[in-house]
Write a protein that holds these residues in place. Structure first.
Motif, PDB file in Angstrom:
ATOM      1  N   HIS A  34       0.870  -1.066   0.045  1.00  0.00           N
ATOM      2  CA  HIS A  34      -0.039   0.032   0.054  1.00  0.00           C
ATOM      3  C   HIS A  34       0.697   1.225   0.057  1.00  0.00           C
ATOM      4  O   HIS A  34       0.568   2.171  -0.932  1.00  0.00           O
ATOM      5  CB  HIS A  34      -0.968   0.042   1.163  1.00  0.00           C
ATOM      6  CG  HIS A  34      -1.811   1.092   1.305  1.00  0.00           C
ATOM      7  ND1 HIS A  34      -1.234   2.486   2.187  1.00  0.00           N
ATOM      8  CD2 HIS A  34      -3.016   1.496   1.082  1.00  0.00           C
ATOM      9  CE1 HIS A  34      -2.090   3.269   2.106  1.00  0.00           C
ATOM     10  NE2 HIS A  34      -3.238   2.854   1.466  1.00  0.00           N
ATOM     11  N   ASP A  35       1.701   1.309   0.858  1.00  0.00           N
ATOM     12  CA  ASP A  35       2.522   2.652   1.047  1.00  0.00           C
ATOM     13  C   ASP A  35       3.368   2.695  -0.325  1.00  0.00           C
ATOM     14  O   ASP A  35       3.722   3.878  -0.743  1.00  0.00           O
ATOM     15  CB  ASP A  35       3.517   2.509   2.113  1.00  0.00           C
ATOM     16  CG  ASP A  35       2.801   2.564   3.286  1.00  0.00           C
ATOM     17  OD1 ASP A  35       1.489   2.959   3.520  1.00  0.00           O
ATOM     18  OD2 ASP A  35       3.638   2.278   4.527  1.00  0.00           O
ATOM     19  N   ASP A  36       3.929   1.566  -0.952  1.00  0.00           N
ATOM     20  CA  ASP A  36       4.658   1.828  -2.000  1.00  0.00           C
ATOM     21  C   ASP A  36       3.665   2.194  -3.333  1.00  0.00           C
ATOM     22  O   ASP A  36       4.164   3.267  -4.186  1.00  0.00           O
ATOM     23  CB  ASP A  36       5.481   0.561  -2.654  1.00  0.00           C
ATOM     24  CG  ASP A  36       6.445   0.062  -1.830  1.00  0.00           C
ATOM     25  OD1 ASP A  36       7.079   1.114  -1.048  1.00  0.00           O
ATOM     26  OD2 ASP A  36       6.691  -1.055  -1.529  1.00  0.00           O
ATOM     27  N   ARG A  68       1.147   4.182  -2.961  1.00  0.00           N
ATOM     28  CA  ARG A  68       0.556   5.600  -2.570  1.00  0.00           C
ATOM     29  C   ARG A  68       1.815   6.503  -3.117  1.00  0.00           C
ATOM     30  O   ARG A  68       1.713   7.570  -3.522  1.00  0.00           O
ATOM     31  CB  ARG A  68       0.335   5.843  -1.260  1.00  0.00           C
ATOM     32  CG  ARG A  68      -0.107   7.166  -1.050  1.00  0.00           C
ATOM     33  CD  ARG A  68      -0.851   7.013   0.336  1.00  0.00           C
ATOM     34  NE  ARG A  68      -1.916   6.687   0.450  1.00  0.00           N
ATOM     35  CZ  ARG A  68      -3.267   6.622  -0.200  1.00  0.00           C
ATOM     36  NH1 ARG A  68      -3.321   8.177  -0.695  1.00  0.00           N
ATOM     37  NH2 ARG A  68      -4.283   6.042  -0.063  1.00  0.00           N
TER      38      ARG A  68
END
Length: 494
Positions: free
Chosen positions: A341-343, A345
């Motif tokens: 998810h963080d990548d 985003r």
């Protein structure tokens, strides 16, 4: 639909703080467009936020003789790539960029030739060779596998450089822009108005996204000349974009099964695709939905039969269930090529790639042209399985939306308003294509000619995510991972 557009002119010192503030407030950098105004170059930064629809344009000017802008790469990964694109095509130097390497122009392109500049002229002689500075990974047992740019089958060219130990991928570099056609330059000087104008070119930016790109272009032109299409036109256009989503998702559901050897599911899915293409032909006169959407209107020959679409949705649900019940297929899909998810985003991913990683993004909610009964399709996991099930669920949701639009339609299937331009202006069009948000920004002069058209296909944002997802994935799973992203080379390369 109501939207809020704010335009601000900034100095170089004001740019980074302004962008940082907007990013912190939930905006995303949707495009950066350079404009050659003669003695100066004008750089437009478009940032978007949704629900409600909010748009901010920040404009910076720089001297054309020695153009430069302060780099925003430390704030945004997409910003750094937009800056490298501007450097290649306009010669704008991003001051402070951590990796100011070429992006669009390959090594054999002449050093000081910037093709988007007014004074670029004809291409100078190209050297016969030129290399690309691939990063070499060193260590015991590490080796490289070069793949492409020419591939087996009817796919577009792209080069992939794998650094591998055993079968596990340590690093993947994708080298694109082998099919750079100068699309944005081709728009310049064309008429934006009239029955067709430049929309044929927009339809051909990425062949499987003709409806999305023609609609984004049409919306941008309409905003530039101050025209808002009637509600029925917006809804018929939305129907065409959903038909485009359907045939592409059906294709991918079959192709993903085929990539792990489950040809039976692929055969059934391609049968669904063919029937959808025939529906497209009946509705618009073209299997890929060309010729129906134009600035000022839409032209359909007939509406699809809702029961036929519902039957296809039932068939796709059966194909998907058959596919995922196969334990070999499920094992190959699950936990393969995970995009966290963080990548996702940080990279700025869009469409089903973003949604499969748990990011809620959909221009039908964020930047609507009309109120639609859209069903949100969330996802989690970020692996091939998540990107498969997102497509499966979006197919069902898209059929439901298309049937609602068909059954609620009253009146003519044709509308074609005459547009006029009295002053030079700009406009932005945003459409949730089947891969994600398609954005066009156009500038139109008082004669109705295009002076600049900036295009951003969702693949431009999603391509950098594929190498990230491939880390620690085995080499034999690359075709499967690549298909689960299914990105457009032409849409990226322009």
């Amino acid at each position: 639909m109501e939207r809020n557009m704010v335009r601000r002119k900034l100095s170089g010192d004001e740019l980074a703080p302004a962008v940082s503030e907007l990013l912190a407030a939930g905006y995303r950098l949707a495009l950066v467009a350079a404009h050659d105004d003669g003695d100066t170059l004008r750089i437009v930064y478009l940032l978007l936020a949704g629900q409600p629809d909010r748009r901010v344009e920040l404009t910076l000017t720089t001297d054309a003789a020695t153009p430069s802008v302060p780099s925003l790469a430390h704030l945004s990964i997409p910003a750094g790539r937009f800056e490298r694109e501007m450097m290649d095509l306009y010669g704008v130097v991003p001051q402070g960029h951590p990796q100011p390497r070429r992006l669009v122009r390959h090594g054999h392109w002449p050093q000081e030739w910037y093709p988007m500049r007014r004074n670029a002229g004809n291409p100078p002689p190209f050297p016969s060779a030129g290399g690309f500075p691939f990063l070499t990974v060193h260590g015991p047992g590490v080796y490289e596998i070069p793949v492409g740019p020419v591939h087996a089958g009817l796919i577009e060219p792209g080069h992939f450089r794998f650094s591998v130990i055993g079968e596990s991928v340590l690093r993947l570099k994708a080298r694109l822009w082998f099919v750079h056609r100068g699309i944005e330059k081709l728009f310049e000087g064309r008429t934006a108005l009239g029955a067709m104008g430049s929309v044929e070119l927009a339809e051909r930016i990425s062949g499987d996204s003709a409806a999305a790109h023609s609609l984004a272009y049409s919306l941008a032109v309409e905003e530039a000349v101050g025209f808002d299409a009637p509600e029925p036109v917006h809804r018929l256009r939305a129907l065409l974009v959903e038909l485009e989503r359907l045939y592409n998702h059906a294709t991918d559901l079959g192709a993903l099964a085929n990539d792990v050897g489950f040809a039976l599911a692929n055969a059934h899915a391609q049968g669904v695709r063919e029937r959808l293409l025939r529906i497209n032909r009946r509705v618009t006169g073209h299997r890929l939905l060309r010729g129906a959407i134009r600035p000022g209107g839409v032209v359909l020959q007939e509406l699809p039969e809702p029961d036929e679409l519902r039957a296809l949705a039932h068939e796709v649900a059966e194909i998907s269930a058959l596919t995922l019940r196969n334990t070999v297929v499920y094992d190959r899909f699950a936990d393969t090529a995970v995009l966290a998810h963080d990548d996702a985003r940080a990279i700025g991913c869009l469409g089903y790639v973003a949604r499969a990683s748990g990011i809620a993004t959909d221009s039908r909610f964020d930047h609507p042209t009309t109120s639609l009964p859209v069903t949100a399709v969330p996802g989690t996991g970020g692996d091939v399985l998540a990107r498969y099930t997102i497509r499966r669920d979006e197919f069902a949701a898209s059929v439901a939306l298309a049937c609602a639009l068909i059954e609620e339609h009253r009146g003519s299937l044709r509308s074609n308003a005459s547009l006029t331009a009295t002053v030079g202006n700009s406009g932005v069009g945003i459409v949730e294509g089947w891969r994600g948000a398609v954005v066009h920004r156009v500038e139109v002069d008082e004669a109705g000619r295009i002076t600049r058209c900036k295009i951003v296909d969702p693949s431009w944002f999603n391509w950098p995510a594929l190498p990230v997802a491939m880390a620690d994935t085995i080499v034999p799973d690359f075709p499967l991972a690549n298909k689960s992203f299914n990105l457009s080379y032409a849409g990226n390369d322009l």
